[in-house]
Structure formats: structure tokens, C-alpha cells
Design a protein around this motif. Sequence first.
Motif, PDB file in Angstrom:
ATOM      1  N   TYR A   4     -12.091  -2.203   4.015  1.00 43.62           N
ATOM      2  CA  TYR A   4     -10.962  -3.088   4.295  1.00 43.62           C
ATOM      3  C   TYR A   4     -10.229  -3.333   2.982  1.00 43.62           C
ATOM      4  O   TYR A   4     -10.826  -3.771   2.001  1.00 43.62           O
ATOM      5  N   VAL A   5      -8.937  -3.048   2.969  1.00 40.37           N
ATOM      6  CA  VAL A   5      -8.089  -3.283   1.810  1.00 40.37           C
ATOM      7  C   VAL A   5      -7.332  -4.585   2.067  1.00 40.37           C
ATOM      8  O   VAL A   5      -6.615  -4.701   3.061  1.00 40.37           O
ATOM      9  N   CYS A   6      -7.501  -5.564   1.180  1.00 40.17           N
ATOM     10  CA  CYS A   6      -6.920  -6.892   1.380  1.00 40.17           C
ATOM     11  C   CYS A   6      -6.014  -7.242   0.198  1.00 40.17           C
ATOM     12  O   CYS A   6      -6.405  -7.070  -0.954  1.00 40.17           O
ATOM     13  N   TYR A   7      -4.822  -7.723   0.515  1.00 38.68           N
ATOM     14  CA  TYR A   7      -3.890  -8.102  -0.548  1.00 38.68           C
ATOM     15  C   TYR A   7      -2.816  -9.033   0.011  1.00 38.68           C
ATOM     16  O   TYR A   7      -2.651  -9.170   1.225  1.00 38.68           O
ATOM     17  N   ALA A  21       2.791  -7.607  -5.653  1.00 36.15           N
ATOM     18  CA  ALA A  21       1.387  -7.822  -5.279  1.00 36.15           C
ATOM     19  C   ALA A  21       0.612  -8.093  -6.562  1.00 36.15           C
ATOM     20  O   ALA A  21       0.900  -7.501  -7.601  1.00 36.15           O
ATOM     21  N   ASP A  22      -0.361  -8.976  -6.478  1.00 39.18           N
ATOM     22  CA  ASP A  22      -1.087  -9.381  -7.677  1.00 39.18           C
ATOM     23  C   ASP A  22      -2.469  -8.721  -7.746  1.00 39.18           C
ATOM     24  O   ASP A  22      -2.833  -8.126  -8.739  1.00 39.18           O
ATOM     25  N   GLU A  23      -3.226  -8.840  -6.676  1.00 38.69           N
ATOM     26  CA  GLU A  23      -4.596  -8.330  -6.649  1.00 38.69           C
ATOM     27  C   GLU A  23      -4.843  -7.583  -5.354  1.00 38.69           C
ATOM     28  O   GLU A  23      -4.284  -7.915  -4.315  1.00 38.69           O
ATOM     29  N   ILE A  87      -0.180 -11.985   4.098  1.00 36.30           N
ATOM     30  CA  ILE A  87      -1.595 -11.763   3.821  1.00 36.30           C
ATOM     31  C   ILE A  87      -1.966 -10.542   4.666  1.00 36.30           C
ATOM     32  O   ILE A  87      -1.810 -10.565   5.885  1.00 36.30           O
ATOM     33  N   THR A  88      -2.425  -9.491   4.012  1.00 41.86           N
ATOM     34  CA  THR A  88      -2.583  -8.206   4.688  1.00 41.86           C
ATOM     35  C   THR A  88      -4.016  -7.686   4.583  1.00 41.86           C
ATOM     36  O   THR A  88      -4.626  -7.748   3.517  1.00 41.86           O
ATOM     37  N   VAL A  89      -4.521  -7.175   5.701  1.00 44.32           N
ATOM     38  CA  VAL A  89      -5.818  -6.502   5.757  1.00 44.32           C
ATOM     39  C   VAL A  89      -5.597  -5.176   6.476  1.00 44.32           C
ATOM     40  O   VAL A  89      -5.035  -5.148   7.566  1.00 44.32           O
ATOM     41  N   GLU A  90      -6.026  -4.092   5.835  1.00 44.76           N
ATOM     42  CA  GLU A  90      -5.897  -2.768   6.440  1.00 44.76           C
ATOM     43  C   GLU A  90      -7.234  -2.036   6.330  1.00 44.76           C
ATOM     44  O   GLU A  90      -7.844  -2.018   5.265  1.00 44.76           O
ATOM     45  N   LEU A  91      -7.670  -1.436   7.418  1.00 43.52           N
ATOM     46  CA  LEU A  91      -8.878  -0.622   7.408  1.00 43.52           C
ATOM     47  C   LEU A  91      -8.478   0.801   7.016  1.00 43.52           C
ATOM     48  O   LEU A  91      -7.626   1.421   7.659  1.00 43.52           O
TER      49      LEU A  91
END
Length: 96
Positions: A4-7, A21-23, A87-91
Motif C-alpha cells: 500500500y502506497v500512502c501519501y 507531496a511531502d512523504e 489523503i491517498t492510498v493505492e495498492l
Amino acid sequence: MKVYVCYEANYNIVANDCGAADEIHLYSNWDGVRKWLKEAIDRGIENGFVVEEESSKELDELLNTPADIRLSMYYKRQDNFNEYYDITVELKELCV
């Protein structure tokens, strides 16, 4: 291997002030994602942002359902497209 990529993706005035985007955070399980999501939402609320109205009704479901997520946070009011971020979450498949 899937991760999961979260940013947090900033737009318009927020992007001008803080960058696009920061982190970026990577998690191999939903428990880590859930904790990160809760912290990200709480941090936004503490800084004067409000959760996208449609998503706020389903927040518990979002936190407990492993899936791609894009949750908009607006500064002080709904649909403030000058000051908002996602707020984003991508698999994603991680190629090693």
C-alpha cells in the motif's frame, strides 16, 4: 509483492505553501495503513481541514476495508478547491 502506497497530495494554495507531496509511506498490511490514515485525518482536522462530506459518512467503512482510497480534506469548508489536499492510498505491485 503488493504494498500500500500512502501519501498526501496537495493542490493549489496548499501545494504552493507545502509542495505537491511531502512523504510517501509503504505498508505491507492494512493495519499499518489504518493507523496512518487515522493519524493523517486527525492531523488535518487539527489544522482546520474538514473531511470530504461524502466520505465522512463512511469513514469507519473506509478505515476497515482494504482498498484504494482518495479522501479530500478541505480547509475550513466543503468544496474549498483553493485550499485542499487528498489523503491517498493505492495498492501497487512492488517489483524487486
